[in-house]
Design an enzyme around this catalytic site. Structure first.
Site, PDB file in Angstrom:
ATOM      1  N   ILE A   1       0.876  -1.169   0.000  1.00  0.00           N
ATOM      2  CA  ILE A   1       0.000   0.000   0.000  1.00  0.00           C
ATOM      3  C   ILE A   1       0.914   1.221   0.000  1.00  0.00           C
ATOM      4  CG2 ILE A   1      -1.719   1.302   1.317  1.00  0.00           C
ATOM      5  CD1 ILE A   1      -2.795  -1.261   2.426  1.00  0.00           C
ATOM      6  N   ASP A   2       0.567   2.220  -0.784  1.00  0.00           N
ATOM      7  CA  ASP A   2       1.393   3.428  -0.847  1.00  0.00           C
ATOM      8  C   ASP A   2       1.598   4.029   0.540  1.00  0.00           C
ATOM      9  OD1 ASP A   2       1.443   3.169  -3.599  1.00  0.00           O
ATOM     10  OD2 ASP A   2      -0.203   4.589  -3.929  1.00  0.00           O
ATOM     11  N   LYS A   3       2.695   4.742   0.702  1.00  0.00           N
ATOM     12  CA  LYS A   3       3.061   5.348   1.976  1.00  0.00           C
ATOM     13  C   LYS A   3       1.900   6.108   2.619  1.00  0.00           C
ATOM     14  CE  LYS A   3       6.029   8.998   3.882  1.00  0.00           C
ATOM     15  NZ  LYS A   3       7.065  10.005   3.582  1.00  0.00           N
TER      16      LYS A   3
END
Length: 322
Positions: free
Chosen positions: A139-141
């Protein structure tokens, strides 16, 4: 010291990889392993073609069998760190994590420590012997929400197959800029942006398949609350697909462009829109077949407080202009 865990994997070259280099084909067929690790296995003879060692540049052909017989050594550069993790569920085979915003999943350039992976290695030391410490999807930051992590090599292999076969259900909620008429599907291949290499983009020729389904939850004056379901899991997929159909995610620092403000909004409304410092995206629901029992399991978690607050502001603005 424990002996490193050994793996035995096999894959067949599909039609679309006819004539590809061995290292490139291996990267696509065994995508849960890094390119450097796969290359080292090719060079050491632990990754073979039809039972024979080949060089990384060797051309492969449809129907050929690639086999990996290798030992997994713990990567020295990944250090266990005592980091608080929001564990939603755990057993001997899998762990479900609720990832907060601002938390990097995997070490990389500029973020070699303080990541989810470092925290996982501290809490579950056995993950040192699993590819990428059991992380099978990222999952993106600045995206929040549910992630599954494998605690055994068997579970890791099983979960990777579920992702590849698209039997794992991953649903997100997001807030877009613009008012959608209705739901739909974006079926557009994706790849690295040809000019801005840190961005992803829709690439009509040569991109990897990417499919995103979305439906409207609630419309506001110039925004839409949507639920999104992924079939594929490309980097930045939801963000890129929504921007491609001209409904970029509110707060997205990469794909939004300039935030739009409607006439007549209060100062609170304007500040809430302009100061929302991340893409409004949350991995809300995850469903999968348990890798050991085969039982279907699912989890759903609430939206984080920042998105709930934002929706309240949007609701209040809409009521003010009803």
């Amino acid at each position: 010291m424990n002996e490193p865990e050994k793996i035995s994997l096999q894959a067949q070259i599909p039609e679309e990889l006819e004539g590809a280099r061995l290292d490139q084909a291996a990267a696509k067929l065994f995508s849960s392993y890094s390119r450097s690790r796969l290359k080292s296995w090719i060079e050491s003879g632990e990754l073979t073609v039809e039972g024979e060692s080949q060089k990384p540049r060797h051309k492969v052909h449809e129907g050929q069998s690639l086999v990996i017989e290798a030992a997994l050594d713990a990567p020295e550069e990944w250090e266990p760190q005592n980091i608080d993790l929001d564990v939603v569920y755990e057993d001997d085979h899998i762990v479900l994590i609720n990832k907060p915003a601002g938390f990097v999943v995997h070490p990389g350039a500029g973020n070699w420590s303080g990541t989810l992976l470092n925290g996982l290695l501290h809490r579950y030391p056995e993950l040192a012997q699993i590819p990428r410490a059991g992380i099978v999807h990222r999952i993106d930051k600045d995206t929040t929400g549910l992630m599954v992590v494998a605690r055994t090599l068997k579970a890791h292999t099983n979960l990777v197959k579920q992702l590849q076969k698209r039997t794992m259900t991953r649903q997100y909620e997001a807030i877009t800029q613009g008012v959608m008429v209705g739901g739909g599907t974006v079926n557009k291949p994706m790849g690295r942006h040809p000019v801005h290499r840190k961005k992803m983009a829709v690439i009509e020729h040569g991109g990897k398949p990417a499919i995103t389904h979305y439906r409207v939850v609630k419309r506001y004056r110039i925004h839409t609350h949507i639920r999104v379901q992924l079939e594929t899991g490309r980097t930045h997929q939801i963000r890129v697909h929504m921007a491609h159909i001209r409904y970029p995610l509110l707060g997205d620092p990469v794909y939004l462009g300039r935030a739009r403000l409607p006439a007549g909004g209060t100062e609170e409304f304007k500040e809430s829109i302009l100061r929302f410092g991340r893409q409004a995206l949350h991995a809300k629901f995850l469903g999968l077949d348990h890798p050991e029992t085969g039982e279907w399991m699912e989890w759903e978690i609430p939206l984080p407080q920042d998105m709930l607050d934002l929706l309240e502001v949007l609701k209040s603005d809409q009521q003010d202009h009803a």
